[in-house]
Scaffold this motif. Sequence first.
Motif, PDB file in Angstrom:
ATOM      1  N   GLN A  10      12.906   9.355  -5.847  1.00 10.49           N
ATOM      2  CA  GLN A  10      13.365  10.749  -5.973  1.00 10.49           C
ATOM      3  C   GLN A  10      14.748  10.808  -6.629  1.00 10.49           C
ATOM      4  O   GLN A  10      14.992  11.639  -7.504  1.00 10.49           O
TER       5      GLN A  10
ATOM      6  N   VAL B 103       7.155  12.532 -15.418  1.00  8.57           N
ATOM      7  CA  VAL B 103       7.032  11.965 -14.058  1.00  8.57           C
ATOM      8  C   VAL B 103       5.628  11.415 -13.866  1.00  8.57           C
ATOM      9  O   VAL B 103       5.441  10.305 -13.372  1.00  8.57           O
TER      10      VAL B 103
ATOM     11  N   HIS C 106       7.956   1.590   1.819  1.00  7.02           N
ATOM     12  CA  HIS C 106       7.579   2.796   1.070  1.00  7.02           C
ATOM     13  C   HIS C 106       8.619   3.909   1.215  1.00  7.02           C
ATOM     14  O   HIS C 106       8.952   4.583   0.240  1.00  7.02           O
TER      15      HIS C 106
ATOM     16  N   GLN D 246       5.715   7.534 -13.226  1.00  7.80           N
ATOM     17  CA  GLN D 246       6.103   7.407 -11.821  1.00  7.80           C
ATOM     18  C   GLN D 246       5.547   6.149 -11.149  1.00  7.80           C
ATOM     19  O   GLN D 246       6.242   5.520 -10.350  1.00  7.80           O
ATOM     20  N   GLU D 247       4.308   5.801 -11.471  1.00  9.09           N
ATOM     21  CA  GLU D 247       3.718   4.644 -10.782  1.00  9.09           C
ATOM     22  C   GLU D 247       4.434   3.343 -11.152  1.00  9.09           C
ATOM     23  O   GLU D 247       4.724   2.525 -10.286  1.00  9.09           O
TER      24      GLU D 247
ATOM     25  N   GLU E  22       5.509  -5.070   7.046  1.00  7.23           N
ATOM     26  CA  GLU E  22       4.505  -4.328   6.259  1.00  7.23           C
ATOM     27  C   GLU E  22       3.160  -4.349   6.976  1.00  7.23           C
ATOM     28  O   GLU E  22       2.821  -5.325   7.665  1.00  7.23           O
TER      29      GLU E  22
ATOM     30  N   THR F 148       6.838  17.222  -5.251  1.00 10.87           N
ATOM     31  CA  THR F 148       8.004  16.991  -4.378  1.00 10.87           C
ATOM     32  C   THR F 148       9.277  16.850  -5.210  1.00 10.87           C
ATOM     33  O   THR F 148      10.309  17.467  -4.901  1.00 10.87           O
ATOM     34  N   ILE F 149       9.152  16.053  -6.260  1.00 12.16           N
ATOM     35  CA  ILE F 149      10.320  15.818  -7.111  1.00 12.16           C
ATOM     36  C   ILE F 149      10.760  17.115  -7.791  1.00 12.16           C
ATOM     37  O   ILE F 149      11.950  17.444  -7.829  1.00 12.16           O
ATOM     38  N   ILE F 150       9.767  17.852  -8.316  1.00 17.53           N
ATOM     39  CA  ILE F 150      10.100  19.108  -9.001  1.00 17.53           C
ATOM     40  C   ILE F 150      10.754  20.096  -8.036  1.00 17.53           C
ATOM     41  O   ILE F 150      11.772  20.732  -8.368  1.00 17.53           O
TER      42      ILE F 150
ATOM     43  N   ASP G  23      -0.089  -4.683   6.186  1.00 15.98           N
ATOM     44  CA  ASP G  23      -1.118  -5.713   5.976  1.00 15.98           C
ATOM     45  C   ASP G  23      -0.537  -7.117   5.819  1.00 15.98           C
ATOM     46  O   ASP G  23      -1.199  -8.005   5.261  1.00 15.98           O
TER      47      ASP G  23
ATOM     48  N   TYR H 162       7.748   3.412  -9.587  1.00 11.31           N
ATOM     49  CA  TYR H 162       7.624   3.256  -8.142  1.00 11.31           C
ATOM     50  C   TYR H 162       7.458   1.784  -7.767  1.00 11.31           C
ATOM     51  O   TYR H 162       8.132   1.279  -6.866  1.00 11.31           O
ATOM     52  N   TRP H 163       6.550   1.093  -8.434  1.00  6.03           N
ATOM     53  CA  TRP H 163       6.274  -0.293  -8.058  1.00  6.03           C
ATOM     54  C   TRP H 163       7.464  -1.211  -8.351  1.00  6.03           C
ATOM     55  O   TRP H 163       7.696  -2.169  -7.623  1.00  6.03           O
TER      56      TRP H 163
ATOM     57  N   ARG I  48       9.628  -0.421  -5.441  1.00  4.65           N
ATOM     58  CA  ARG I  48       9.019  -0.892  -4.182  1.00  4.65           C
ATOM     59  C   ARG I  48       9.189  -2.402  -4.015  1.00  4.65           C
ATOM     60  O   ARG I  48       9.450  -2.888  -2.910  1.00  4.65           O
TER      61      ARG I  48
ATOM     62  N   ASN J 159       3.686  13.515  -5.213  1.00  3.35           N
ATOM     63  CA  ASN J 159       5.078  13.162  -5.474  1.00  3.35           C
ATOM     64  C   ASN J 159       5.696  14.020  -6.579  1.00  3.35           C
ATOM     65  O   ASN J 159       6.876  14.382  -6.508  1.00  3.35           O
ATOM     66  N   ILE J 160       4.863  14.367  -7.571  1.00  6.34           N
ATOM     67  CA  ILE J 160       5.392  15.157  -8.705  1.00  6.34           C
ATOM     68  C   ILE J 160       5.932  16.492  -8.206  1.00  6.34           C
ATOM     69  O   ILE J 160       7.067  16.871  -8.531  1.00  6.34           O
TER      70      ILE J 160
ATOM     71  N   SER K 268       0.852  -1.209   0.000  1.00  6.17           N
ATOM     72  CA  SER K 268       0.000   0.000   0.000  1.00  6.17           C
ATOM     73  C   SER K 268       0.878   1.245   0.000  1.00  6.17           C
ATOM     74  O   SER K 268       2.026   1.195   0.462  1.00  6.17           O
ATOM     75  N   VAL K 269       0.318   2.320  -0.509  1.00 11.72           N
ATOM     76  CA  VAL K 269       1.041   3.603  -0.515  1.00 11.72           C
ATOM     77  C   VAL K 269       0.197   4.655   0.198  1.00 11.72           C
ATOM     78  O   VAL K 269      -1.029   4.527   0.249  1.00 11.72           O
ATOM     79  N   PRO K 270       0.821   5.667   0.745  1.00  9.03           N
ATOM     80  CA  PRO K 270       0.038   6.723   1.403  1.00  9.03           C
ATOM     81  C   PRO K 270      -0.953   7.373   0.432  1.00  9.03           C
ATOM     82  O   PRO K 270      -0.722   7.401  -0.783  1.00  9.03           O
TER      83      PRO K 270
ATOM     84  N   TYR L 238      -0.287   9.863  -2.701  1.00  7.67           N
ATOM     85  CA  TYR L 238       1.175   9.885  -2.782  1.00  7.67           C
ATOM     86  C   TYR L 238       1.645  10.306  -4.166  1.00  7.67           C
ATOM     87  O   TYR L 238       2.507  11.186  -4.302  1.00  7.67           O
ATOM     88  N   PHE L 239       1.085   9.695  -5.184  1.00  3.73           N
ATOM     89  CA  PHE L 239       1.561   9.961  -6.545  1.00  3.73           C
ATOM     90  C   PHE L 239       1.210  11.384  -7.009  1.00  3.73           C
ATOM     91  O   PHE L 239       1.962  11.988  -7.767  1.00  3.73           O
ATOM     92  N   GLU L 240       0.078  11.897  -6.515  1.00 10.18           N
ATOM     93  CA  GLU L 240      -0.304  13.273  -6.883  1.00 10.18           C
ATOM     94  C   GLU L 240       0.687  14.281  -6.292  1.00 10.18           C
ATOM     95  O   GLU L 240       1.092  15.231  -6.950  1.00 10.18           O
TER      96      GLU L 240
END
Lengths: 253, 184
Positions: free
Chosen positions: B55, B29, B47, B33-34, B115, A40-42, B117, B37-38, B41, A37-38, A28-30, A33-35
């Motif tokens: 980053q 990005v 996470h 990014q997804e 983790e 944050t990276i920029i 769950d 990311y995975w 991950r 994250n952009i 799972s991710v917060p 997060y992806f919204e």
Amino acid sequence: MNSNQTILLELKQISPAVANLPKTNPFSVPLNYFENNISTIISLIKGKDLTQQNDTVNFNVSIEKNETFFELPKDYFETFGIQLMNKIHTIQSVDDELSEMAPGLISLRTKNPFTIPNGYFDTNVIETPSRKTNLVKVFQMKNLIRYAAAACIVGLIGITYMITKEGDSTPIVASTSNNQQSAELSLDDMVIYLEQMEEIGHDNDLEFSNGDESNLLVDLTKETIEEMLNGIPYKGIKEFIEDEGIMLEKTNN
Amino acid sequence: MTQHSSEDLLLIEGFKQADTKESSFTLIVKKYQERVYWQIRRMVITHDDANDVMQNVFIKAWNGLENFRADAQLFTWLYRIAVNESLTYLEQQKKRSSISIDGSGLNLEDKLQSEKDFDPNKAVWKLQQAIQQLPEKQRIVFNLRYFDEMGYEEMSQVLETSVGALKASYHHAVKKIEDFILHH
């Protein structure tokens, strides 16, 4: 057939058990997060770029103005001379200090109770003792003997090792020692040895011939011999005797 | 030469222009990014670690995209950075944990079990446990093939390994996972 089906088919061929596993993602991710994250990276990249720009500006300035990045108090160089002089003035002389602390000691300071022989400093020439230099011989006979003895010991150990280690060398040494022994024998000893050997050889021959004869000899009676001789014509016997006689003469010659 | 999607080409061109650099990069990005990311991950498990690595990946992409050549797809290129960064991160963690007294941060299996769950009785978690048992290379190959459904040709560009070797790695990985699942 698309790639997904190809991959699934391949997996089923390798392991149907793994192919039947659920392909869901357990991680799972917060939230959002992806919204986020952009941005944050920029912002990270911008921050990094800004740092790089600042570094560049500072570097250029330092080259142009020939300044250092060390901090100095304000008007340091202008006021340095005055500060130095004030410092000098504040330092008291030894006499001033002593007059403040113990005025009676100032008069005694110059008086020395100790005496030295007359003209000591004029005549006193410090003689430096001449150093005896020990000459070290590079080549010494003593050392040479030591090294030679050590080499001999090492050589002996090596030879002993070779003799005991290598099985092939043993017979050679043994044969050599036999030769040495034979060299030490006198002529008489050798003659006796050879005679003995000859006798032994004769005995062997006799034994051999006796053995052969015993196998070859046949018991012949007089009658048998007469029968055999009667079977041979007289002329033939005469010729045989004559031939034997010639043969005997030849052997005698 | 690799076929680029027209969208990627536009984004790369936009990045090379000063006035559209940032907006183009934002779109890159956003697009990748997804997936990146995975991939990260699954390699680093937590996470926080994945966030750090991602980053780094995009900062490297920002610095390198100016000189990006068209001999690889943009996504393949990003994946390669992600794999390398993940491996570097794990290597650094190993070094750190070998220095630290408690040895924390070393075991990926422990991280997996921590983790939120995590349930060892569930097949999905058991699969993840099985994946963590694999050697590093096989783990990467399995993740790329099984989860990201990546073709061997593309994978060979990401990992700079021959297709034959990748097929063998995948086969071994699947067999090991099967063995783990059947015996645990």
